[in-house]
Design a protein around this motif. Structure first.
Motif, mmCIF file in Angstrom:
data_model
loop_
_atom_site.group_PDB
_atom_site.id
_atom_site.type_symbol
_atom_site.label_atom_id
_atom_site.label_comp_id
_atom_site.label_asym_id
_atom_site.label_seq_id
_atom_site.Cartn_x
_atom_site.Cartn_y
_atom_site.Cartn_z
ATOM 1 N N PHE A 98 15.863 -15.937 37.768
ATOM 2 C CA PHE A 98 15.309 -15.239 36.547
ATOM 3 C C PHE A 98 14.445 -14.042 36.638
ATOM 4 O O PHE A 98 13.663 -13.985 37.664
ATOM 5 C CB PHE A 98 14.892 -16.252 35.623
ATOM 6 C CG PHE A 98 15.438 -17.505 35.249
ATOM 7 C CD1 PHE A 98 16.139 -18.482 35.778
ATOM 8 C CD2 PHE A 98 16.155 -17.227 33.751
ATOM 9 C CE1 PHE A 98 16.642 -19.481 35.483
ATOM 10 C CE2 PHE A 98 16.918 -18.223 33.321
ATOM 11 C CZ PHE A 98 17.200 -19.495 34.102
ATOM 12 N N LEU A 99 14.517 -13.106 35.608
ATOM 13 C CA LEU A 99 13.821 -11.977 35.713
ATOM 14 C C LEU A 99 12.775 -12.248 34.527
ATOM 15 O O LEU A 99 13.104 -11.988 33.310
ATOM 16 C CB LEU A 99 14.598 -10.579 35.510
ATOM 17 C CG LEU A 99 13.478 -9.376 35.315
ATOM 18 C CD1 LEU A 99 12.666 -9.112 36.270
ATOM 19 C CD2 LEU A 99 14.808 -8.348 34.997
ATOM 20 N N MET A 100 11.592 -12.408 34.914
ATOM 21 C CA MET A 100 10.466 -12.401 33.787
ATOM 22 C C MET A 100 10.029 -11.057 33.533
ATOM 23 O O MET A 100 9.610 -10.341 34.390
ATOM 24 C CB MET A 100 9.391 -13.553 34.133
ATOM 25 C CG MET A 100 8.040 -13.453 33.318
ATOM 26 S SD MET A 100 6.972 -14.454 33.685
ATOM 27 C CE MET A 100 5.922 -14.339 32.357
ATOM 28 N N ARG A 101 9.658 -10.764 32.070
ATOM 29 C CA ARG A 101 9.305 -9.576 31.749
ATOM 30 C C ARG A 101 8.384 -9.731 30.641
ATOM 31 O O ARG A 101 8.795 -10.399 29.528
ATOM 32 C CB ARG A 101 10.366 -8.491 31.256
ATOM 33 C CG ARG A 101 9.925 -7.389 30.871
ATOM 34 C CD ARG A 101 11.036 -6.340 30.323
ATOM 35 N NE ARG A 101 11.968 -6.130 31.275
ATOM 36 C CZ ARG A 101 13.260 -6.676 31.362
ATOM 37 N NH1 ARG A 101 13.475 -7.683 30.537
ATOM 38 N NH2 ARG A 101 14.138 -6.256 32.214
ATOM 39 N N ALA A 102 7.200 -9.685 30.857
ATOM 40 C CA ALA A 102 5.991 -10.006 29.754
ATOM 41 C C ALA A 102 5.549 -8.279 29.364
ATOM 42 O O ALA A 102 5.229 -7.639 30.390
ATOM 43 C CB ALA A 102 4.876 -10.511 30.398
ATOM 44 N N THR A 103 5.651 -8.092 28.168
ATOM 45 C CA THR A 103 5.160 -6.642 27.587
ATOM 46 C C THR A 103 4.400 -6.788 26.563
ATOM 47 O O THR A 103 4.660 -7.779 25.697
ATOM 48 C CB THR A 103 6.538 -6.128 27.299
ATOM 49 O OG1 THR A 103 7.427 -6.061 28.398
ATOM 50 C CG2 THR A 103 6.289 -4.592 26.893
ATOM 51 N N ARG A 104 3.447 -5.823 26.560
ATOM 52 C CA ARG A 104 2.261 -5.958 25.186
ATOM 53 C C ARG A 104 3.207 -5.132 24.066
ATOM 54 O O ARG A 104 4.069 -4.268 24.521
ATOM 55 C CB ARG A 104 1.109 -4.852 25.504
ATOM 56 C CG ARG A 104 0.440 -4.629 24.382
ATOM 57 C CD ARG A 104 -0.538 -3.726 24.758
ATOM 58 N NE ARG A 104 -1.708 -3.949 25.476
ATOM 59 C CZ ARG A 104 -2.994 -4.311 25.085
ATOM 60 N NH1 ARG A 104 -2.989 -4.454 23.652
ATOM 61 N NH2 ARG A 104 -3.686 -4.938 25.825
ATOM 62 N N PHE A 105 3.487 -6.008 23.118
ATOM 63 C CA PHE A 105 4.212 -5.258 21.713
ATOM 64 C C PHE A 105 3.029 -4.356 21.317
ATOM 65 O O PHE A 105 1.896 -4.246 20.844
ATOM 66 C CB PHE A 105 4.157 -6.274 20.563
ATOM 67 C CG PHE A 105 4.829 -5.962 19.423
ATOM 68 C CD1 PHE A 105 6.098 -5.723 19.482
ATOM 69 C CD2 PHE A 105 4.074 -5.541 18.125
ATOM 70 C CE1 PHE A 105 6.892 -5.341 18.456
ATOM 71 C CE2 PHE A 105 4.834 -5.080 17.213
ATOM 72 C CZ PHE A 105 6.010 -4.897 17.302
ATOM 73 N N ALA A 106 4.065 -2.941 21.325
ATOM 74 C CA ALA A 106 3.371 -1.532 20.843
ATOM 75 C C ALA A 106 3.437 -1.669 19.325
ATOM 76 O O ALA A 106 4.655 -1.363 18.700
ATOM 77 C CB ALA A 106 3.904 -0.592 21.736
ATOM 78 N N GLY A 151 -5.485 -5.619 28.317
ATOM 79 C CA GLY A 151 -5.432 -4.137 28.330
ATOM 80 C C GLY A 151 -5.405 -3.537 29.884
ATOM 81 O O GLY A 151 -5.329 -2.412 29.610
ATOM 82 N N ARG A 152 -5.310 -4.131 30.796
ATOM 83 C CA ARG A 152 -4.950 -3.419 32.067
ATOM 84 C C ARG A 152 -4.052 -2.792 32.317
ATOM 85 O O ARG A 152 -3.769 -2.119 33.333
ATOM 86 C CB ARG A 152 -5.772 -4.276 33.354
ATOM 87 C CG ARG A 152 -7.207 -4.831 33.071
ATOM 88 C CD ARG A 152 -7.678 -5.457 34.420
ATOM 89 N NE ARG A 152 -7.507 -6.788 34.267
ATOM 90 C CZ ARG A 152 -8.006 -7.878 33.551
ATOM 91 N NH1 ARG A 152 -8.934 -7.554 32.968
ATOM 92 N NH2 ARG A 152 -7.276 -8.809 33.887
ATOM 93 N N THR A 153 -3.024 -3.469 31.733
ATOM 94 C CA THR A 153 -1.370 -2.871 31.898
ATOM 95 C C THR A 153 -0.740 -3.202 30.639
ATOM 96 O O THR A 153 -1.123 -4.107 30.008
ATOM 97 C CB THR A 153 -0.621 -3.774 33.188
ATOM 98 O OG1 THR A 153 0.414 -3.023 33.461
ATOM 99 C CG2 THR A 153 -0.723 -5.057 32.850
ATOM 100 N N GLU A 154 0.541 -2.728 30.766
ATOM 101 C CA GLU A 154 1.405 -2.771 29.669
ATOM 102 C C GLU A 154 2.554 -3.670 29.622
ATOM 103 O O GLU A 154 3.106 -4.161 28.885
ATOM 104 C CB GLU A 154 1.912 -1.458 29.191
ATOM 105 C CG GLU A 154 1.066 -0.532 28.605
ATOM 106 C CD GLU A 154 0.295 -0.863 27.320
ATOM 107 O OE1 GLU A 154 -0.854 -0.601 27.186
ATOM 108 O OE2 GLU A 154 1.093 -1.314 26.500
#
Length: 800
Positions: A240-248, A219-222
């Protein structure tokens, strides 16, 4: 009726003493959120609270004292009836969820029995049911959407375990040797564990990836972004562009990990940066610019560069097409100077967000080209911005099309009535796929009258479409529909409809099932420019195919219902007509046995056997009639055609019926026109036609009446008639006289009711037609035609 006084009146009406405790209980039931109803053991309403009135949409005064099964007959045979009877019969509580069709509502029901009857608590759970269905459809749509993307996507749980991957992820894994399941990168694999254990020369970014994902899980970043190189065995390096995102969203923690191949854009950005760094040396800068231009012109996507003031510094040829401007009109100018509309504002806002975030920002935006969409990615840099965009129109169209087909399938499968299916198709099509839609069904294809269902975004366009498809219209759009029906192929109308500028383009596709045309589907656009082209035909053809399947299912369902009705009617009538002679035979056999037991086997037994033989003959004739009806209706009746003399034929009919006519006191006359040609017919079957018609005339004509057999020439055919002076046929019965078993149902003196059905089938098998004319009280006239024989002794073409 929700007041205390109203409650007292209801209780008093039922003859129940009003007690303080009872009224307190009634007050409580009136205030709870659940609906409550009570029945006595005769299933009559004894109580409803206010919430029950709302959900049932009926007042207490209409229901108290009345039977629930009479007030709500649609509930008979449903889960409501089954569970209520089970609760009362077994004296057990029951609970269930069921959908009540007339109210279009899902109910959660709990029923509690007592010796006096049944008390039912229920509530409306339609919203929850709809939400569950919407969630299921949303999950299916999300999976389809993810599989359509070229980006490699995986979904992790709160421990870093892979829960799901899309098709691009699986394909990339197979290409890189991950063929086992779950494997190091398949569903069920520990993505964090694999990242922590990564070793070797090409795993330097693994610790950053692991730390970034753990920050999201904690939970320190989204979001976590990382661009990294991927070295292939042949030495080529891809980025490659890696994008890790917390599912809102609600529910357990999920992390979406996406790896997008950005080799093309990376090369473009690097080329642009290289050009900026080398600007100090003119020759070197020019060479670098040429190299950069070569790269950017080769890529298939649009690319544009801006300086720190937002001025265009570079535009490749694909960007020219999407911007709708030549690069000469763009270079050195700012976005607001070139695009004053929504397109310029949207892109300027995207650049501003990238500047503030200091990370690449992407967004789908409308293109300057009609009906096109771009996925725009803005990369900030100290020198300005690099903007990369790709045409995602087909991807968005596929998503829209998939969602539309899903909705259409659900709507069309919800009913087996072809009119409802037709209306559902046109309503769903507008405005998703068209500004106006018309579905024209042919009456012969659906077993009903021909109908045109129309929907449009404006009343003016809807009125214009209805006018076009009215009989006698000469509009070019109507001609397009005729062409589609005639050619059984899709037809495009690229320009405006003649005399009506509300339609700018259209496409018409026939509804085809097994080479049979059921109608035509028409989509129209009311926009200023053309909307439908050759690329639209496949989409509309698929829509037409599904619509045709839905209409065919409705037609087959209707045909099956009619067939079952006809079968039941046939079985009922035939069993009745065979049971009567069988009973007669049984009685005659019993009488013969009694004669034989008394030793009196002479005249009594012979008379019984004679009557049995006559009854068996009647049964045999009924069976012959049934077989004859089956043969003529199936088209398998074999005709032994030969030239027949009309005069001789009618004389033969007159001779066969003279004894019956004389016995009833009637006159049978023949009236022939001069110069009649011979007819080509099967003599035995034509005689049967006359015997049935004359037999009916004899049966219904009173004594001293007259029957006339006539024949005259009519346009290459001979028209025969049988006219009587009987009571005639009423107007309501005329359309049904040739139906199977109709006489058996409607006429007191008639037999099995197959005679006129056989007559109609035999005449039509000869290529003729038959009809009846009658006025009640003035007799009946039956007419039928048979083809004349050309030649010297037959019909002469051109003769009057």
């Amino acid at each position: 009726m929700g007041s205390r006084a109203g409650q007292e009146r209801i209780v008093a009406k039922r003859g129940v003493p009003i007690q303080g405790g009872a009224l307190h209980a009634v007050d409580t039931l009136e205030r709870i959120s659940d609906a409550v109803i009570s029945f006595n053991r005769e299933w009559r309403f004894t109580y409803l609270n206010a919430r029950a009135e709302q959900l049932l949409r009926r007042s207490r005064t209409d229901l108290i004292g009345h039977s629930v099964w009479k007030e709500f007959p649609e509930a008979l045979g449903t889960l409501f009836e089954q569970e209520y009877h089970r609760a009362l019969a077994r004296q057990v509580s029951v609970s269930f969820e069921a959908f009540y069709v007339p109210l279009e509502t899902w109910f959660d029901v709990r029923a509690y029995p007592s010796p006096q009857g049944l008390t039912v608590f229920f509530r409306d759970i339609s919203d929850r049911k709809h939400a569950e269905q919407a969630l299921h459809e949303s999950e299916q749509f999300l999976r389809s959407t993810l599989d359509s993307l070229s980006t490699h996507i995986a979904i992790l749980d709160g421990r870093g375990i892979i829960l799901a991957v899309n098709a691009a992820w699986r394909r990339f894994a197979r290409e890189n040797g991950c063929v086992e399941e779950p494997g190091p990168c398949g569903v069920g694999a520990d993505y964090l564990g694999v990242t922590d254990a990564a070793q070797g020369r090409f795993s330097t970014e693994a610790p950053s990836v692991s730390a970034g994902i753990r920050d999201i899980l904690a939970g320190r970043t989204e979001q976590f972004l990382l661009e990294y190189p991927c070295h292939e065995p042949e030495g080529r390096r891809r980025w490659f562009l890696m994008r890790a995102t917390r599912f809102a969203g609600p529910g357990p923690l999920r992390v979406v990990v996406a790896h997008e191949d950005i080799t093309g854009r990376r090369e473009a950005v690097e080329a642009l940066w290289r050009l900026a760094r080398e600007e100090a040396a003119r020759e070197e800068a020019e060479a670098a610019r040429e190299r950069m231009n070569a790269v950017l012109e080769r890529i298939t996507d649009g690319f544009a560069a801006f300086d720190r003031e937002g001025r265009f510094t570079y535009v490749n040829r694909h960007a020219e097409a999407h911007f709708g401007r030549l690069r000469e009109a763009l270079l050195g100018r700012r976005l607001p100077e070139v695009f004053s509309g929504p397109q310029g504002l949207a892109m300027e806002a995207l650049l501003l967000r990238a500047t503030e975030a200091h990370v690449p920002v992407e967004e789908d935006q409308p293109s300057a080209m009609e009906d096109r969409w771009l996925r725009v990615v803005a990369y900030p840099s100290p020198e300005g911005f690099s903007v990369y965009f790709r045409d995602v129109t087909e991807q968005r169209r596929a998503e829209l099309w998939s969602r539309f087909l899903s909705e259409m399938g659900a709507a069309s499968s919800g009913s087996l009535d072809w009119r409802e299916v037709s209306r559902a198709v046109v309503k769903l099509t507008v405005p998703t796929l068209a500004d106006g839609c018309a579905l024209i069904t042919l009456g012969s294809a659906c077993g009903e009258e021909a109908v045109t269902d129309v929907a449009a975004v404006t009343p003016e366009l809807e009125d214009a479409l209805r006018a076009v498809f009215k009989p006698g219209s000469t509009d070019v759009l109507g001609q397009t529909v005729e062409q589609a029906l005639h050619s059984k192929a899709a037809v495009l109308l690229p320009g405006p409809s003649q005399g009506d500028r509300t339609v700018s383009s259209a496409v018409a596709v026939p509804l085809i099932i097994q080479e049979r045309s059921m109608g035509v589907l028409v989509l129209v656009s009311g926009r200023a420019g053309p909307r439908y082209g050759t690329e639209s035909v496949a989409m509309v053809r698929e829509l037409a195919r599904r619509a045709a399947l839905a209409l065919e299912n409705a037609r087959l369902y209707r045909t099956a219902r009619l067939a079952v009705t006809a079968r039941d009617e046939t079985l009922g009538i035939v069993s009745h007509d065979l049971r009567a002679p069988l009973n007669t035979i049984s009685l005659l056999c019993s009488g013969a046995e009694r004669h034989l037991s008394r030793g009196d086997g002479g005249h009594g037994v012979e008379e019984a056997l004679r009557k049995i033989h006559a009854v068996v003959g009647d049964m045999d004739r009924l069976i012959d009639d049934l077989l004859e009806v089956a043969r003529v209706e199936s088209g398998h009746a074999r005709l032994d055609l030969e030239p027949l003399d009309v005069s001789a034929l009618l004389t033969q009919v007159q001779g066969l019926n003279e004894p019956l006519v004389a016995d009833k006191g009637l006159r049978l006359e023949v009236s022939l026109a001069p110069d009649l040609p011979r007819v080509r017919a099967d003599q035995a079957r034509v005689l049967r036609v006359f015997q049935n018609l004359v037999g009916n005339a004899i049966k219904f004509t009173p004594p001293e009446g007259r029957i006339v057999l006539g024949a005259e020439r009519r346009e290459g055919q001979v028209c025969f008639s049988v006219v009587d002076t009987g009571p005639g046929i009423d107007e309501q019965s005329l359309p049904h006289v040739f139906d199977r078993f109709w006489q058996a149902v409607h006429a007191r003196k008639a037999g099995a009711g197959l005679g006129l059905a056989i007559v109609k089938g035999v005449v039509e098998a000869h290529g003729g037609r038959i009809w009846v004319e009658s006025e009640p009280g003035h007799g009946a006239a039956f007419f039928f035609t048979l083809p004349g024989v050309p030649g010297p002794r037959g019909f002469t073409p051109g003769a009057a």
